[in-house]
Every structure is written in C-alpha cells, then in structure tokens.
Motif scaffolding. Structure first.
Motif, mmCIF file in Angstrom:
data_model
loop_
_atom_site.group_PDB
_atom_site.id
_atom_site.type_symbol
_atom_site.label_atom_id
_atom_site.label_comp_id
_atom_site.label_asym_id
_atom_site.label_seq_id
_atom_site.Cartn_x
_atom_site.Cartn_y
_atom_site.Cartn_z
ATOM 1 N N TYR A 194 0.959 -1.480 0.070
ATOM 2 C CA TYR A 194 -0.240 -0.577 -0.102
ATOM 3 C C TYR A 194 1.052 1.285 0.378
ATOM 4 O O TYR A 194 0.699 2.146 -0.642
ATOM 5 C CB TYR A 194 -0.623 -0.102 1.371
ATOM 6 N N ASN A 195 1.558 1.361 1.347
ATOM 7 C CA ASN A 195 2.761 1.893 0.503
ATOM 8 C C ASN A 195 3.885 2.054 0.014
ATOM 9 O O ASN A 195 4.336 3.659 -0.483
ATOM 10 C CB ASN A 195 3.703 2.529 2.182
ATOM 11 N N GLU A 196 4.067 1.639 -1.190
ATOM 12 C CA GLU A 196 4.319 1.549 -2.304
ATOM 13 C C GLU A 196 5.929 1.821 -2.340
ATOM 14 O O GLU A 196 6.549 2.728 -2.813
ATOM 15 C CB GLU A 196 3.950 2.143 -3.545
ATOM 16 N N PHE A 243 3.531 -11.368 -5.028
ATOM 17 C CA PHE A 243 2.884 -11.275 -4.177
ATOM 18 C C PHE A 243 2.715 -10.129 -3.948
ATOM 19 O O PHE A 243 1.300 -9.477 -4.238
ATOM 20 C CB PHE A 243 2.621 -11.673 -3.314
ATOM 21 N N LEU A 244 3.339 -9.159 -4.059
ATOM 22 C CA LEU A 244 3.521 -7.683 -3.580
ATOM 23 C C LEU A 244 2.996 -6.596 -4.907
ATOM 24 O O LEU A 244 1.628 -5.978 -5.211
ATOM 25 C CB LEU A 244 4.647 -7.046 -3.413
ATOM 26 N N ALA A 245 3.424 -6.819 -6.256
ATOM 27 C CA ALA A 245 2.509 -6.937 -7.371
ATOM 28 C C ALA A 245 0.757 -6.742 -7.346
ATOM 29 O O ALA A 245 0.454 -6.091 -7.760
ATOM 30 C CB ALA A 245 2.839 -7.131 -8.342
ATOM 31 N N GLN A 246 0.696 -7.926 -7.015
ATOM 32 C CA GLN A 246 -0.866 -8.006 -7.063
ATOM 33 C C GLN A 246 -1.878 -7.387 -5.954
ATOM 34 O O GLN A 246 -2.843 -6.767 -5.999
ATOM 35 C CB GLN A 246 -1.405 -9.970 -6.891
ATOM 36 N N ALA A 247 -1.371 -7.001 -5.294
ATOM 37 C CA ALA A 247 -1.701 -6.694 -3.774
ATOM 38 C C ALA A 247 -1.672 -5.399 -4.154
ATOM 39 O O ALA A 247 -2.971 -4.217 -3.415
ATOM 40 C CB ALA A 247 -0.658 -7.010 -2.283
ATOM 41 N N GLY A 252 -4.327 -0.069 -6.539
ATOM 42 C CA GLY A 252 -4.048 0.637 -7.224
ATOM 43 C C GLY A 252 -3.430 1.991 -6.923
ATOM 44 O O GLY A 252 -3.293 2.384 -6.799
ATOM 45 N N LYS A 253 -2.111 0.969 -6.137
ATOM 46 C CA LYS A 253 -0.685 1.704 -5.839
ATOM 47 C C LYS A 253 0.337 1.037 -6.849
ATOM 48 O O LYS A 253 -0.555 0.286 -7.852
ATOM 49 C CB LYS A 253 -0.194 1.154 -4.494
#
Length: 339
Positions: A194-196, A243-247, A252-253
């Motif tokens: 979420y924090n990109e 995983f991080l890319a899907q989350a 929308g990040k």
C-alpha cells in the motif's frame, strides 16, 4: 465447551467467530483487553497468560476441545527469550493442563518453520525449489533461527503429550494471509504494498488464507479422531514480487520494481543490527529475514487435502478479500485499523 488461546491473533480472531457461528460454547484466554470480534459477547473470557499454569488448569474445567493458537512470531534477536517462554514453555503448560483433564482433544498451531529444511543433494539443479512434506526431519546440526527452533521445541511438547495419552493434532501453516491490524504479523505485507515501497527481495513466499486454516482446524479437531499427526496448511508458493504486485494493483498503487541483491541485503541487516544495539530499537530487517527467501522451498499440502476433502483458495481471491477489508476499515491518511 471449546477453549481457545491466542484469540487476539490473526488465526484466533477468525477461529472464535467460526466456533460461535457453529453453536459451540467458547471460552477464551485474553491478556490485556478482550478482542473486538464478531460474537465476542457470547464468549466466556478468561484473563491470563499461557505461562500461568494455574489459570490454564482452571480454564479447562468442563472443556472438551482446546485450540492452542497463542504464539509469538519474531525474528528480532531481542525476542529469543520471549520466543522460548511463549512458544515452548507456554505450549508445555497447555499440554500439561490438558493431561490433567482426561478426554480433552488438542489442536496445536505450529508452523512450517518447525519442519526445518531438506538437505540439498549434489544432483539438485540450482534454483530448483525443495519440496517439503510433514515427514521432513529436523536437522539438529544445522543452523536454525530462534523462531523456528521455538516452534520445533513447542511441537516436541505436544508429541510428549501424545505419548502420555493426549489426543492431539498439529497444523503447520505457511504465511497466513488475512485482514487484520497491518502493524502486526503477515498483514504488514499489505501495508508494504500500500505504501508503494520500491524495493523487494528475490525469492518465494508460501501462503495460505486464514479462512482455510480455520476450516482445516475445525475439521481435523472436531470431525475426526486422528491423533499424533501434523498437517501442512499451504495453498502454494509465488515469487514475493508477484505477491506484492498483486496487492499493490488491488490497492491501485505502484508495484515495487527494484530487486535487492544478496550483497545489499547482507549490508542492510548488519547496519540494522548495529542500529538496534546502539538505540535499543528493533531492527527493520534481521539476518534471518534477509536470508529467508534465498532458499526456494515449496510446502506440500496433499495430506490435509486428503484428510479434509477440501482444497485451498487461490491467491487472487485472498488478496482481493484482504485488500477490500483493509480499504473498508481505513481511517485518516493511510492509517488502517482492522479487527
């Protein structure tokens, strides 16, 4: 009557509402404050700690089943003593309290970390994942982190109880995913996305939906009489970047895009260790977390699927569910509180 430890943790916070929904009388242990859970008002709450054997013995009066979910997950060097106390001594206390009440059935939440790791053969190709099952043997001569060691020793306490006549099963989840306070446990992965943050470490993550964990625990404990068995709970493995890319996409990040090489990770954890020694603060990354993804391991879960007749939810469904719940509970500028 069902007794639950660790009701404020990720697994316990979904297990208790499931038990209440099924009509079970539930008694649960809490430490500082009663968790805000669905159906919490129907639970008989007992204040105490798994380190207090007297509290446990009183709490098990009239109980038929125990779900031992309480445990500490930490890779910080400062927590080695706490890991031993909670995961080993606490489990020993639960086992002893159960043995004092013949007829009780125990479900112990362990971890895939307690399986150790398979030896790499000379014929194994570089980059090929090791596949581990419940039959994996703990290598006493290998180097293990304090968390894994504590979970392994905790399992030994349950095996001791089984040898003394206790009816017990153990579940070994991989990384449990679910909506919760994202300042804690695996839910921090969603906060990271979420924090990109731009950086990610190469390697895989083995995952399982918390709802699947609860379903398996309920089935194995309440609907079977099998004892002295452990079951891996893992839906599969994917690269951490995926995983991080899907989350991130679900939020929308922007997904992380810079892989941290091994040499950089080694420098970072050493710097963090020095900072923690000087300031007393907990390191953001430790030697164990820096090296966690380097060994490609896939945990096989055919045993529990055969025992329960159920499969696991796909990662996309779990990520969507988690992200939606995080969004619905967001307050302020990116601060999220989820119960």
């Amino acid at each position: 009557m069902v007794f639950v430890t660790g009701g404020s943790g990720l697994i316990g916070s979904f297990l208790i509402p499931a038990l209440v929904a099924q009509g079970h009388a539930v008694r649960a242990l809490y430490r500082r404050q009663i968790p805000r859970l669905v159906g919490a008002e129907q639970v008989e709450w007992v204040e105490g700690d798994v380190l207090d054997i007297l509290v446990l013995r009183r709490a098990l009066e009239g109980v038929t089943h125990v779900f031992h979910c309480a445990g500490l997950v930490s890779y910080a060097p400062q927590d080695e003593d706490a890991l031993q106390q909670t995961n080993v001594e606490g489990t020993a206390n639960v086992v002893d309290a159960c043995l004092d009440r013949p007829g009780i059935r125990l479900c112990h939440v362990s971890s895939v970390a307690a399986l150790g790791s398979a030896a790499v053969s000379a014929e194994q190709a570089p980059g090929v994942a090791q596949e581990l099952t419940e039959d994996a043997k703990w290598d006493l001569g290998a180097e293990h982190n304090a968390y894994a060691t504590s979970k392994y020793l905790g399992e030994l306490e349950v095996w001791r109880g089984v040898a003394e006549g206790l009816s017990a099963v153990m579940v070994n989840p991989s990384v449990v995913l679910g909506p919760a306070d994202w300042e804690r446990s695996s839910t921090r992965l969603f906060r990271y996305a979420y924090n990109e943050h731009a950086f990610y470490t190469p390697g895989n993550i083995n995952f399982v939906d918390v709802r699947d964990v609860v379903d398996a625990m309920l089935h194995l404990t309440l609907q079977t009489a099998v004892s002295g068995q452990r079951y891996i709970l893992s839906a599969g493995a994917v690269p951490l970047h995926d995983f991080l890319a899907q989350a991130a996409a679900c939020f929308g990040k922007k997904a992380p895009s810079i892989a941290v090489p091994d040499w950089a990770a080694e420098i970072i954890w050493r710097a963090e260790h020095a900072r923690s020694v000087l300031t007393g603060a907990r390191p953001l990354i430790t030697k164990d977390t820096a090296r966690a993804g380097r060994k490609s391991v896939v945990y096989q879960s055919q045993k529990v699927q055969q025992a329960t007749g159920r499969g696991f939810r796909p990662l996309a469904d779990t990520i969507h569910w988690c992200c939606q719940n995080v969004k619905q509970n967001s307050v302020g500028s990116g601060v999220v509180v989820v119960y």
